[in-house]
Write a protein that holds these residues in place. Structure first.
Motif, short mmCIF file in Angstrom:
data_model
loop_
_atom_site.label_atom_id
_atom_site.label_comp_id
_atom_site.label_asym_id
_atom_site.label_seq_id
_atom_site.Cartn_x
_atom_site.Cartn_y
_atom_site.Cartn_z
N SER A 117 0.85 -1.20 0.00
CA SER A 117 0.00 0.00 0.00
C SER A 117 0.88 1.24 0.00
O SER A 117 1.48 1.59 1.02
N ASP A 120 -0.36 4.05 2.50
CA ASP A 120 -0.28 3.81 3.95
C ASP A 120 1.14 4.12 4.43
O ASP A 120 1.93 3.24 4.74
N ARG A 169 -0.30 10.26 12.61
CA ARG A 169 -1.42 9.78 11.80
C ARG A 169 -2.72 10.27 12.44
O ARG A 169 -2.89 10.18 13.66
N ARG A 171 -7.16 10.57 11.86
CA ARG A 171 -8.40 10.28 11.15
C ARG A 171 -9.49 11.16 11.76
O ARG A 171 -9.34 11.69 12.87
N GLY A 201 -13.42 8.20 8.91
CA GLY A 201 -12.44 8.27 7.84
C GLY A 201 -11.23 7.40 8.12
O GLY A 201 -11.07 6.84 9.21
N ASN A 202 -10.37 7.26 7.12
CA ASN A 202 -9.13 6.50 7.27
C ASN A 202 -8.03 7.39 7.85
O ASN A 202 -8.08 8.62 7.75
N TYR A 203 -7.02 6.75 8.44
CA TYR A 203 -5.89 7.51 8.94
C TYR A 203 -5.13 8.17 7.80
O TYR A 203 -4.94 7.58 6.73
N LYS A 204 -4.66 9.39 8.04
CA LYS A 204 -3.85 10.13 7.08
C LYS A 204 -2.51 10.49 7.73
O LYS A 204 -2.44 10.77 8.94
N THR A 236 -7.54 10.69 16.76
CA THR A 236 -8.83 10.77 16.08
C THR A 236 -9.47 12.12 16.39
O THR A 236 -9.54 12.53 17.54
#
Length: 279
Positions: A117, A120, A169, A171, A201-204, A236
């Protein structure tokens, strides 16, 4: 020869790990200890490897981050996109030492991602110096949050260079009443875009510290909470409450794996509003 060895914490006689490496007289070795206190591991690094060809670095990789899973390692120029990059070592499993990889010596941008990925991202440093004509071991080490990694470059019979990441990270999760649509961005990185509640949402991968945070619900701006993101941590952003008066708060995440096999870790966040008493 075999040498009975042990690893202890400073000031303690209790061994965290006992092992018996096989070594040869008048040869150089390094012991790499890694892992969690109750499950410490070691690797014996043979520091008598033949030097690579001129202009090359003989690079081996160890994934010493117990909670990060398998990892892909990229070495590129500073401006190269990961989209077209090829990993120098793919799917590095926890605790394994890769074969030697001959790579060009010099300064490289080192990026590490979750296996298979490219989005990621777990680590990004722009100026890792690989020593030409030498052997080195790149050790991926755990961060405080469990999923991001840092790095050590162990040069054969030479210095150890520490390379720490400068990212976190993040989200966003939305639990706004009446299916409120939430938009959130941090330091120019989109976390949610007009996403109807409830949604996660996904982690950024974002800069640590205090990047600018903007939040809106149904197009109306929401006052952001104070942002202070430590390097190597996950967090988060929770946006919740009635659509007419939403609020936002940061939650510190701990994504380290559970110590007991077959277990999971779970927590409950009460984001309800307008309810009297305890949930």
């Amino acid at each position: 020869d075999q040498a009975d060895s042990s690893i202890t914490t400073a000031g303690s006689a209790t061994a965290l790990l006992s092992f018996t490496p096989t070594v040869s007289r008048d040869m150089a070795y390094a012991v790499l200890a890694f892992g969690k206190g109750g499950a410490l591991r070691q690797l014996l690094l043979d520091e008598n490897q033949t030097a690579p060809a001129s202009g090359k670095t003989g690079l081996r990789v160890v994934n010493g981050a117990a909670d990060a899973g398998a990892l892909d390692v990229y070495l590129t120029s500073a401006s190269d996109s990961l989209a077209t990059a090829v990993a120098v070592h793919a799917a590095a499993a926890y605790g394994e030492l890769s074969p030697a990889l001959d790579v060009a010596g010099g300064n490289w941008r080192l990026r590490v991602t979750g296996a298979s990925s490219k989005t990621d991202i777990r680590f990004d440093v722009a100026d890792l110096a690989l020593p030409s004509g030498q052997i080195a071991v790149l050790v991926l080490t755990p961060s405080a949050g469990g999923t991001l990694v840092d790095a050590l470059l162990v040069k054969q019979q030479d210095a150890i260079v520490q390379a720490d990441g400068a990212n976190a990270r993040v989200r966003a999760m939305a639990g706004v009443g009446s299916a409120g649509a939430v938009t959130a961005s941090l330091g120019g990185v989109s976390l949610l875009e007009s996403a109807a509640s409830p949604v996660a949402g996904n982690y950024k991968f974002v800069p640590s510290g205090s990047p600018a945070l903007t939040i809106s619900v149904n197009g109306n701006s929401v006052g952001p909470p104070v942002t202070s993101l430590p390097s190597g941590r996950d967090a988060t952003l929770m946006v919740y409450g009635p659509a007419a008066a939403p609020a936002a708060v940061w939650l510190a995440d701990d994504n380290q794996l559970p110590s007991a096999s077959g277990s999971l870790r779970i927590r409950l966040v009460n984001a309800t509003t307008g309810v009297t008493g305890s949930a």
